[in-house]
Design an enzyme around this catalytic site. Structure first.
Site, PDB file in Angstrom:
ATOM      1  N   HIS A 155       0.830  -1.202   0.000  1.00 35.43           N
ATOM      2  CA  HIS A 155       0.000   0.000   0.000  1.00 35.43           C
ATOM      3  C   HIS A 155       0.864   1.252   0.000  1.00 35.43           C
ATOM      4  O   HIS A 155       2.060   1.212   0.312  1.00 35.43           O
ATOM      5  CB  HIS A 155      -0.907   0.012   1.232  1.00 35.43           C
ATOM      6  CG  HIS A 155      -0.185   0.356   2.505  1.00 35.43           C
ATOM      7  ND1 HIS A 155      -0.051   1.655   2.960  1.00 35.43           N
ATOM      8  CD2 HIS A 155       0.465  -0.425   3.411  1.00 35.43           C
ATOM      9  CE1 HIS A 155       0.645   1.655   4.092  1.00 35.43           C
ATOM     10  NE2 HIS A 155       0.959   0.417   4.384  1.00 35.43           N
ATOM     11  N   CYS A 156       0.241   2.390  -0.326  1.00 36.24           N
ATOM     12  CA  CYS A 156       0.856   3.704  -0.120  1.00 36.24           C
ATOM     13  C   CYS A 156      -0.129   4.503   0.721  1.00 36.24           C
ATOM     14  O   CYS A 156      -0.583   4.020   1.749  1.00 36.24           O
ATOM     15  CB  CYS A 156       1.241   4.370  -1.432  1.00 36.24           C
ATOM     16  SG  CYS A 156      -0.044   4.418  -2.698  1.00 36.24           S
ATOM     17  N   THR A 157      -0.479   5.717   0.318  1.00 34.43           N
ATOM     18  CA  THR A 157      -1.433   6.497   1.109  1.00 34.43           C
ATOM     19  C   THR A 157      -2.863   6.256   0.638  1.00 34.43           C
ATOM     20  O   THR A 157      -3.704   5.754   1.387  1.00 34.43           O
ATOM     21  CB  THR A 157      -1.090   7.995   1.057  1.00 34.43           C
ATOM     22  OG1 THR A 157       0.181   8.191   1.688  1.00 34.43           O
ATOM     23  CG2 THR A 157      -2.131   8.828   1.804  1.00 34.43           C
TER      24      THR A 157
END
Length: 264
Positions: A155-157
């Site tokens: 994931h990222c943001t």
């Protein structure tokens, strides 16, 4: 209304998806339950969420910057190990870094001068050729192909750009054609737009034009296209990107292909 079969519902995390189930160009199918993608895991309830527990994730890969991680640290499902891979460490002044400060300062005028669409194209080029990106995505691949570390949730943001390129790498390696990869890339937009709706309302209330922000708050086909163009220009082909860009060996590439396939 068409139901997206890749969407997984969890009250603790948004934009949660299984990469598995997509058809490959040779008539196969991507394996389910191997690689998941999502937005940030900042909610404390992640650790106890039943929907995430059902996935039995062993490794969480956080692609965010140090600043993002410090502001909203990850919580991981029980039994999972956290790995941090900042794939944009060498692009600290990208649009994602500028936007919060400008919004907090009420700098509608400054935001109006930013060409966010052009900046996003720069981000996607960097995801292909940046040293931090190449190291990070190579490390992600090596985690995915390790049976002891699967299933993997990366994931990222918002789960759209850094995460979108990671998904593209895995799906192309599995043999999904470019149309299928683009479909997955764009499929996150409903979830992403819902996430950012309050931000757009805030910006509009401050006197700004929400359309100015949209290039950064969604994914667009041209973002993926520019990344794939850079792959061809710099490395000749996707296989060249895997070998020369990410430094993967033929054995690792073959293992990635088999790992991501239901018939592997």
């Amino acid at each position: 209304m068409t139901v997206d079969p890749h969407v997984l519902l969890s009250p603790a995390v948004t934009n949660l998806r299984d990469l598995g189930g997509r058809p490959t160009a040779d008539g196969g199918r991507v394996a389910t339950g191997v690689a998941y993608r999502s937005a940030e895991l900042a909610a404390p309830s992640v650790a106890t969420d039943a929907a995430l527990a059902d996935l039995a994730v062993r490794t969480v890969v956080d692609l965010r910057t140090q600043a993002e991680r410090s502001a909203r640290p990850d919580h991981v499902p029980a039994g999972a190990t956290l790995v941090e891979l900042d794939v944009l460490a060498d692009l600290p002044q990208g649009p994602a870094a500028q936007l919060p400060a400008l919004l907090v300062g009420g700098r509608v005028d400054a935001l109006a001068r930013l060409d966010l669409a052009a900046q996003m194209l720069t981000v996607y080029r960097q995801l292909v050729v940046g040293d931090a990106a190449r190291r990070g995505y190579a490390a992600l691949v090596r985690i995915v192909i390790d049976p002891q570390r699967q299933p993997v949730l990366f994931h990222c943001t918002a789960g759209k750009d850094r995460t979108g390129w990671a998904a593209t790498i895995l799906l192309l390696a599995a043999g999904v054609d470019q149309a299928g990869v683009l479909e997955e890339f764009l499929a996150v937009n409903p979830a992403v737009r819902e996430t950012f709706a309050p931000l757009l309302q805030q910006f509009g209330a401050a006197g700004g034009d929400p359309d100015l922000l949209r290039p950064m708050l969604e994914v667009r086909a041209e973002y993926l296209e520019v990344a794939l163009d850079v792959v061809r220009e710099r490395f000749g082909s996707f296989d060249g990107y895997l070998t020369d860009g990410l430094g993967l060996s033929p054995l690792e590439i073959g293992t990635l292909h088999r790992t991501m396939r239901a018939d592997g």
